[in-house]
Design a protein around this motif. Structure first.
Motif, PDB file in Angstrom:
ATOM      1  N   GLU A 151       0.881  -1.114  -0.085  1.00 29.89           N
ATOM      2  CA  GLU A 151      -0.294   0.031  -0.105  1.00 29.89           C
ATOM      3  C   GLU A 151       0.821   1.213   0.072  1.00 29.89           C
ATOM      4  O   GLU A 151       0.607   2.150  -0.832  1.00 29.89           O
ATOM      5  N   LEU A 152       1.929   1.105   0.683  1.00 26.91           N
ATOM      6  CA  LEU A 152       2.764   2.524   0.815  1.00 26.91           C
ATOM      7  C   LEU A 152       3.429   2.732  -0.611  1.00 26.91           C
ATOM      8  O   LEU A 152       3.263   3.898  -0.800  1.00 26.91           O
ATOM      9  N   LEU A 153       3.996   1.783  -1.433  1.00 26.63           N
ATOM     10  CA  LEU A 153       4.392   1.927  -2.600  1.00 26.63           C
ATOM     11  C   LEU A 153       3.216   2.443  -3.583  1.00 26.63           C
ATOM     12  O   LEU A 153       3.554   3.516  -4.475  1.00 26.63           O
ATOM     13  N   ASP A 154       2.307   2.226  -3.370  1.00 27.53           N
ATOM     14  CA  ASP A 154       0.931   2.932  -4.130  1.00 27.53           C
ATOM     15  C   ASP A 154       0.932   4.525  -3.857  1.00 27.53           C
ATOM     16  O   ASP A 154       0.403   5.192  -4.506  1.00 27.53           O
ATOM     17  N   MET A 155       1.540   4.917  -2.541  1.00 25.14           N
ATOM     18  CA  MET A 155       1.296   6.074  -2.122  1.00 25.14           C
ATOM     19  C   MET A 155       2.721   7.046  -2.368  1.00 25.14           C
ATOM     20  O   MET A 155       2.553   7.842  -1.602  1.00 25.14           O
ATOM     21  N   GLU A 156       3.378   6.584  -3.055  1.00 21.27           N
ATOM     22  CA  GLU A 156       4.792   7.185  -3.204  1.00 21.27           C
ATOM     23  C   GLU A 156       4.488   8.769  -3.333  1.00 21.27           C
ATOM     24  O   GLU A 156       5.389   9.518  -2.834  1.00 21.27           O
ATOM     25  N   ALA A 157       3.592   9.339  -4.273  1.00 15.68           N
ATOM     26  CA  ALA A 157       3.369  10.213  -4.748  1.00 15.68           C
ATOM     27  C   ALA A 157       2.594  11.451  -3.645  1.00 15.68           C
ATOM     28  O   ALA A 157       2.297  12.528  -4.064  1.00 15.68           O
ATOM     29  N   LEU A 158       1.892  10.725  -2.549  1.00 16.66           N
ATOM     30  CA  LEU A 158       1.338  11.331  -1.653  1.00 16.66           C
ATOM     31  C   LEU A 158       2.135  12.421  -1.070  1.00 16.66           C
ATOM     32  O   LEU A 158       3.379  12.316  -0.781  1.00 16.66           O
ATOM     33  N   PRO A 159       1.591  13.723  -0.668  1.00 15.90           N
ATOM     34  CA  PRO A 159       2.104  14.554   0.124  1.00 15.90           C
ATOM     35  C   PRO A 159       2.677  13.997   1.406  1.00 15.90           C
ATOM     36  O   PRO A 159       1.937  13.350   2.148  1.00 15.90           O
ATOM     37  N   PHE A 160       3.721  14.750   2.182  1.00 18.89           N
ATOM     38  CA  PHE A 160       3.803  14.402   3.633  1.00 18.89           C
ATOM     39  C   PHE A 160       2.724  14.429   4.509  1.00 18.89           C
ATOM     40  O   PHE A 160       2.492  13.355   5.391  1.00 18.89           O
ATOM     41  N   GLU A 161       2.003  15.451   4.355  1.00 23.91           N
ATOM     42  CA  GLU A 161       0.869  15.419   5.460  1.00 23.91           C
ATOM     43  C   GLU A 161      -0.353  14.488   5.419  1.00 23.91           C
ATOM     44  O   GLU A 161      -0.644  13.935   6.380  1.00 23.91           O
ATOM     45  N   GLU A 162      -0.444  13.570   4.031  1.00 17.58           N
ATOM     46  CA  GLU A 162      -1.271  12.725   3.887  1.00 17.58           C
ATOM     47  C   GLU A 162      -0.727  11.540   4.640  1.00 17.58           C
ATOM     48  O   GLU A 162      -1.185  10.313   5.093  1.00 17.58           O
ATOM     49  N   LEU A 163       0.629  11.256   4.321  1.00 22.00           N
ATOM     50  CA  LEU A 163       1.276   9.959   4.660  1.00 22.00           C
ATOM     51  C   LEU A 163       1.308  10.179   6.420  1.00 22.00           C
ATOM     52  O   LEU A 163       1.007   9.055   6.995  1.00 22.00           O
ATOM     53  N   ALA A 164       1.506  10.973   7.005  1.00 20.87           N
ATOM     54  CA  ALA A 164       1.827  11.626   8.412  1.00 20.87           C
ATOM     55  C   ALA A 164       0.264  11.189   8.766  1.00 20.87           C
ATOM     56  O   ALA A 164       0.017  10.611  10.007  1.00 20.87           O
ATOM     57  N   GLU A 165      -0.742  11.376   8.284  1.00 23.46           N
ATOM     58  CA  GLU A 165      -2.212  11.375   8.723  1.00 23.46           C
ATOM     59  C   GLU A 165      -2.622   9.817   8.693  1.00 23.46           C
ATOM     60  O   GLU A 165      -3.148   9.318   9.502  1.00 23.46           O
ATOM     61  N   LYS A 166      -2.148   9.261   7.511  1.00 20.90           N
ATOM     62  CA  LYS A 166      -2.854   8.176   7.295  1.00 20.90           C
ATOM     63  C   LYS A 166      -2.053   7.098   8.263  1.00 20.90           C
ATOM     64  O   LYS A 166      -2.682   6.064   8.777  1.00 20.90           O
ATOM     65  N   TYR A 167      -0.799   7.135   8.900  1.00 20.33           N
ATOM     66  CA  TYR A 167      -0.193   6.530   9.743  1.00 20.33           C
ATOM     67  C   TYR A 167       0.080   6.840  11.068  1.00 20.33           C
ATOM     68  O   TYR A 167       0.525   6.553  12.199  1.00 20.33           O
ATOM     69  N   LYS A 168      -0.781   8.024  11.328  1.00 16.11           N
ATOM     70  CA  LYS A 168      -1.197   8.635  12.732  1.00 16.11           C
ATOM     71  C   LYS A 168       0.333   8.973  13.267  1.00 16.11           C
ATOM     72  O   LYS A 168       0.553   8.739  14.625  1.00 16.11           O
ATOM     73  N   LEU A 169       1.056   9.792  12.362  1.00 14.82           N
ATOM     74  CA  LEU A 169       2.544   9.948  12.834  1.00 14.82           C
ATOM     75  C   LEU A 169       2.691  11.312  12.935  1.00 14.82           C
ATOM     76  O   LEU A 169       3.771  11.938  13.230  1.00 14.82           O
TER      77      LEU A 169
END
Length: 430
Positions: free
Chosen positions: A214-232
């Motif tokens: 799933e992470l590989l599919d989100m390579e182009a996601l902005p930092f904010e969306e990655l941080a939100e998805k993983y609660k970081l």
């Protein structure tokens, strides 16, 4: 005779362009208030092979030797460990301390375009700034350097701590973090399928592999969306990324500085931010430079692992830059002045040349043995703006004949008048 494989001799136009790159970087380093440093080429092998140094691959490529006293030594393979050694040996240095160094390093590795065994590195490092200011300032420096060299670049950046937080949230055990980071960093080279194949071979749990897919599919996601998805959002690495991202946007570098969540260079070395510089056109695939934050190394070299020296640096690869400039040559600087003795007037020519040089004007003296027409044609082909002629009438009058090559005009002037005219042209006056 031949050169040792992976070494080169530089002269003529190529050396002139190398000097142009070097002087551009030196000027910028000093504008940014970095102090010049020159570290030793030879170092104790124990230092260069310490677990805090360059990693297994670099250590395999290190040139090792023994001196007449039986001491085991090595040639430096980068400028960072020798710099860390200087800081560790000199506890009186006042922080923050900013240094730059341009010098040769040696690696017995594969030879290809832009990669030699004896090559020049151009580094800048700052010790004593813990926040994102250090990274942002080095990014500014890099962007300006390549702007001056006429090379559009993309600076990809990430944070090792943040990537570790993502992997932990994805279920990757801590002991596998570095191995997984290495694999993710290969995405541009082997693609998603190749990365997934490697990940499945690492013995990760099915849930972890699924999360990484799933992470590989989100390579182009902005930092904010990655941080939100993983609660970081409140994790240390995520906070560092957010702080640096705000600074990057604030100084107008958001376009060339691109966040890449999989970038993870220098796994045994860097502790936080990492970045790598690439040709924006994609025509040249190799890195043009890179660096990052390495807060732990200096303290470990001193044997005081409990003390952290916040340190961040950047390195420009001269050979990679030159490989690219070979295809996009930079404009060469205008040549200096040529003094031509017409007849037996070499003493007067050398005297005039000495006066021009004393005024800071680059000056060559012709032998006077070729026909004048050929000498002038050669000077014109080299782009020489002014030629000084000294013959019978000039010597008798104690003056010089100053010839403007592009304008095809000439006048009889004193040495002081010639210096004023040439200096005005060099400094941009009409």
């Amino acid at each position: 005779m031949q050169n040792v494989k992976g070494t080169c001799d530089y002269f003529g136009r190529e050396q002139a362009i190398r000097q142009k790159v070097r002087s551009t970087l030196t000027e910028l380093f000093e504008l940014y208030d970095f102090e010049s440093m020159d570290t030793a080429l030879l170092n104790e092998l124990e230092l260069l092979t310490s677990k805090y140094a360059g990693g297994d691959e670099i250590l395999r490529e290190m040139y090792q030797l023994t001196d007449q006293g039986g001491r085991r030594l090595g040639l430096r393979y980068d400028l960072t460990i020798p710099f860390a050694k200087v800081i560790a040996l000199n506890p009186g240095i006042e922080f923050p301390y900013k240094r730059y160094e341009i010098g040769k390093v040696f690696r017995d590795g594969p030879v290809k375009k832009g990669r030699l065994r004896e090559f020049l590195q151009c580094d800048a490092d700052v010790v004593g700034i813990a926040g994102p200011q250090g990274e942002a300032e080095l990014m500014q420096l890099a962007a300006e350097a390549f702007r001056r060299l006429g090379i559009p670049v993309i600076l990809k950046w990430n944070n090792r701590r943040f990537l570790g937080e993502i992997l932990a949230a994805a279920g990757v055990p801590p002991q596998e973090h570095l191995s997984v980071m290495l694999t993710l960093d290969k995405l541009a080279k082997i693609g998603s399928a190749g990365v997934l194949a490697e990940l499945k071979e690492k013995g990760l749990t099915p849930d972890a592999v699924c999360s990484l897919t799933e992470l590989l599919d989100m390579e182009a996601l902005p930092f904010e969306e990655l941080a939100e998805k993983y609660k970081l959002a409140e994790q240390p690495g995520a906070l560092e990324v957010a702080a640096l991202q705000r600074l990057i946007a604030g100084v107008g570098l958001a376009a060339p500085c691109v966040f890449d969540p999989f970038l993870s260079r220098g796994l045994s070395f860097y502790t936080g931010t990492v970045y790598e510089i690439f040709d924006a056109s994609g025509a040249y695939a190799s890195s043009l430079g890179g660096g990052g934050r390495y807060d732990a190394i200096i303290g470990k070299l001193t044997g005081r692992e409990d003390i952290e020296y916040p340190t961040v640096g950047i390195s420009f690869g001269m050979e990679s830059i030159m490989a690219l400039l070979g295809e996009r040559p930079v404009r060469e600087e205008a040549s200096g002045v040529l003094v031509i003795p017409v007849g037996e007037y070499m003493p007067q020519a050398l005297t005039a040349a000495a006066a021009l040089r004393a005024a800071g004007i680059r000056t060559a003296v012709d032998t006077g043995r070729r026909r004048l027409k050929k000498t002038l044609a050669a000077a014109n082909a080299k782009g020489i703006r002014y030629v000084v002629l000294i013959g019978d009438s000039e010597a008798a009058d104690g003056r010089l004949r100053l010839k403007d090559m592009p304008q095809q005009s000439e006048e009889l002037v004193t040495v002081d008048a010639a210096i004023a005219r040439i200096a005005g042209w060099l400094h941009g006056s009409p």
